[in-house]
Design a protein around this motif. Sequence first.
Motif, PDB file in Angstrom:
ATOM      1  N   PRO A  63      35.655  74.964   8.444  1.00 10.60           N
ATOM      2  CA  PRO A  63      36.928  75.391   7.840  1.00 10.60           C
ATOM      3  C   PRO A  63      37.031  76.011   6.647  1.00 10.60           C
ATOM      4  N   ARG A  64      36.034  75.172   5.612  1.00  6.74           N
ATOM      5  CA  ARG A  64      35.966  75.525   4.316  1.00  6.74           C
ATOM      6  C   ARG A  64      34.623  76.024   3.838  1.00  6.74           C
ATOM      7  N   LEU A  65      34.165  76.868   4.619  1.00  3.74           N
ATOM      8  CA  LEU A  65      32.868  77.505   4.397  1.00  3.74           C
ATOM      9  C   LEU A  65      32.655  78.797   4.897  1.00  3.74           C
ATOM     10  N   ILE A  66      32.416  79.754   4.109  1.00  2.00           N
ATOM     11  CA  ILE A  66      32.098  81.215   4.401  1.00  2.00           C
ATOM     12  C   ILE A  66      30.727  81.312   4.214  1.00  2.00           C
ATOM     13  N   SER A  67      29.955  81.825   5.113  1.00  2.71           N
ATOM     14  CA  SER A  67      28.444  82.240   5.271  1.00  2.71           C
ATOM     15  C   SER A  67      28.430  83.850   5.170  1.00  2.71           C
ATOM     16  N   VAL A  68      27.622  84.153   4.384  1.00  2.00           N
ATOM     17  CA  VAL A  68      27.286  85.588   4.329  1.00  2.00           C
ATOM     18  C   VAL A  68      25.800  85.971   4.451  1.00  2.00           C
ATOM     19  N   GLN A  69      25.384  86.549   5.666  1.00  2.00           N
ATOM     20  CA  GLN A  69      23.934  86.702   6.106  1.00  2.00           C
ATOM     21  C   GLN A  69      23.825  88.113   5.542  1.00  2.00           C
TER      22      GLN A  69
END
Length: 186
Positions: A63-69
Amino acid sequence: MSDTFSLDDLEVSMMASMDALKRELSGLRTGRASTHLLDPIQVMVYGARMPLNQVATVSVPEPRLISVQVWDKSNVSAVEKAIRESSLGLNPVIDGAVLRLPIPALTAERRQELVKVAHKYAEQSRVAVRNVRREGMDLLKKLEKSGDMSEDEQHKNSSKVQELTDKYVKEIDNLLATKETEIQTV
């Protein structure tokens, strides 16, 4: 605008301003991670500016993390730079070809700023809807004056244009209220 009156054309124009408002509001940070948060970010890669979602996969594992691959490892630093330079206030943590973006909790002051921004977006959208109404009303008056439409038809269509305007202004107000609640929720 053409010289023929179409309520459908007016509705399409009003709907476009609603869609623009939805996009603007989805980019406002609420303290929860959202893939839409990064939509406005443009990355300088391959000698051109490209939307982030065309060079990487954006996901929300927590909920408090965005992951950019990032797909091409050589673009990791360009993506990181674009995120840091955006006005989002995010600090990416690089882990190979993945950037992790922890979403900091919002302060009460920042929440108030975001509410003001949301109100500004909503007002711009209301103005756009009213401009569409004005164009429609002007066209109706012009058609009546030229004899292409009777006075009764003009009044009937004017009422329909006003109803349509009221409907979209109400929808804008509902969207704003929902977003405001979302921003204020701790």
